[in-house]
Design an enzyme around this catalytic site. Structure first.
Site, PDB file in Angstrom:
ATOM      1  CB  CYS A  37      80.253 -19.956  95.623  1.00  0.00           C
ATOM      2  SG  CYS A  37      80.372 -18.176  95.411  1.00  0.00           S
TER       3      CYS A  37
ATOM      4  CG  HIS B 290      83.113 -17.482  99.982  1.00  0.00           C
ATOM      5  ND1 HIS B 290      83.367 -18.773  99.561  1.00  0.00           N
ATOM      6  CD2 HIS B 290      82.134 -17.003  99.149  1.00  0.00           C
ATOM      7  CE1 HIS B 290      82.576 -19.062  98.537  1.00  0.00           C
ATOM      8  NE2 HIS B 290      81.833 -18.001  98.267  1.00  0.00           N
TER       9      HIS B 290
ATOM     10  CB  CYS C  67      74.083 -19.679  97.383  1.00  0.00           C
ATOM     11  SG  CYS C  67      75.120 -18.443  98.200  1.00  0.00           S
TER      12      CYS C  67
END
Length: 420
Positions: free
Chosen positions: A92, A374, A404
């Site tokens: 991510c 996302h 994160c």
């Protein structure tokens, strides 16, 4: 040391990341990358041979998202063949890391003009994961790569299961996470209505020039507290799923690290990040190159750091990453006007706010991934652009962006608005 400046930031709208249902799901990921690269070129009058490199982020680099997506997107966008490109994976966190690498090259005096960004089409993920699961006798490799020796050293779990476990450890309740999720939707709705994303969003077009998607597709402005409360938690069954042949479950992995911990599933589709397709890019340059080209810098890179934490409780690194970035920059939390912490799950941002004792009105001011989605490899670049737009709108000086990343990591970056 030379400075690294952000000249411009663009992104596509985020489309619903479900095969055949989202507006972008029929696109090739190279097309999304080419869209933002072409927009940077056209908006800034770039002569593409001046770009020293393209540093791109894509998390799942298989199938259509394989083959160095940064380089291929540049070629598709019509960039000169002399423009090289690379594609990285920090799960991510890749979009922030790509920007940090680009800034570091410029600050070291090695390059003058670099584009950083990323692309992720999550509508492609189900097919990729299904193929991997079949190849691995029904069990996906996951972020641990399917290595039993690594799992013996560091028990990995599933991120949603970790989110629920962290909430129990921190005393964060279902009511807390639902309230945070509702606020994310409300803030995003206000931002969209106020045109706050207008400077950065560029439409995705078909080959004939027709617009495929010109606005974010995922937000649900009609979300209510009652509607969120009615949603079934998503990760209870996953916690009980066997991830190893001996019957070890995802929940067992967490209990190995946190013996005696008991938790209830609380996160659901409404309090977890949205599954979307999207791409984003940032144009960075040295002061000298910007001056030669007549570009007006919008922000300066102040600090860029990385931090690791528990791979079992894989979502906890943003707080130490933020503290490290502040220390490197010689700043305090009170100096930061705009905070962007990715809403992978509501507990991530909620814990971040509590641990750093932040003013909630400065965190994710325009909503976050719960409302907007996302697109994994692209999100970091999106958040940097969002923070920059908000600094300019509000007149703030500093923004800190972090998120994160799977495996228990977090990059963080601090930018300073360049005042006209």
């Amino acid at each position: 040391m030379p400075e690294a400046y952000i000249i411009d930031a663009v992104r596509t709208p985020r489309g619903i990341g479900k095969p055949g249902k989202g507006a972008l799901s029929h696109c090739h990921p190279q097309h999304l990358g080419a869209t933002v690269l072409g927009a940077l070129r056209d908006r800034n009058g770039m002569d593409t041979p001046e770009v020293d490199d393209i540093i791109w982020s894509t998390s799942i680099q298989r199938g259509l998202q394989g083959s160095n997506l940064g380089r291929m997107s540049a070629l598709l966008a019509g960039f000169d063949m002399s423009v090289s490109g690379m594609t990285i994976d920090r799960f991510c966190g890749g979009g922030i890391t790509a920007t940090g690498i680009a800034a570091g090259q410029i600050m070291a005096g090695l390059e003058d003009c670099i584009i950083a960004g990323g692309t992720e089409m999550m509508s492609l993920h189900p097919a990729i994961f299904a193929m991997e699961a079949q190849a691995n006798e029904g069990r996906p490799y996951g972020t641990h790569g399917g290595n039993p020796d690594l799992l013996a050293l560091h028990p990995f779990s599933q991120n949603g299961v970790a989110a629920d476990a962290i909430a129990a450890m921190e005393g964060i309740t279902r009511a807390d996470t639902d309230a945070f999720a509702l606020e994310s939707q409300q803030r995003a709705a206000r931002a969209i209505a106020g045109g706050r994303f207008g400077r950065s969003i560029v439409p995705v077009r078909n080959r004939d020039g027709g617009i495929v998607l010109g606005r974010d597709e995922y937000p649900r402005p009609g979300t209510t507290a009652e509607g969120l409360a009615a949603l079934e938690p998503s990760f209870g069954k996953i916690a009980a799923m066997a991830m190893l042949e001996d019957g070890t479950t995802y929940g067992d992995m967490i209990r190995r690290v946190c013996p005696g911990l008991h938790w209830q599933p609380i996160h659901h589709a409404g309090s977890s990040s949205g599954i979307v397709d999207g791409s984003a890019a940032l144009l960075l340059a040295s002061a000298g190159h910007a001056a030669r080209r007549g570009w007006t810098p919008r922000a300066r890179i102040v600090a860029s750091v990385n931090m690791g934490d528990s791979p079992t409780l894989s979502l906890n690194a943003p707080v130490p990453a933020a503290r490290k970035a502040l220390d490197r920059a010689g700043l305090a939390t009170s100096d930061i006007d705009v905070w962007e912490v990715n809403e992978a799950f509501a507990v991530v941002a909620e814990k971040f706010i509590r641990d750093l004792r932040l003013d909630r009105d400065r965190v994710n001011i325009n909503g976050g991934a719960i409302a907007l989605g996302h697109p994994i490899g692209a999100t970091g670049a999106i958040l940097i652009g969002t923070a920059l737009d908000e600094l300019e709108r509000s007149g703030g000086r500093y923004a800190l962006i972090t998120m994160c990343a799977a495996g228990g990591m977090a990059p963080a970056i601090i930018i300073e608005r360049v005042r006209p």
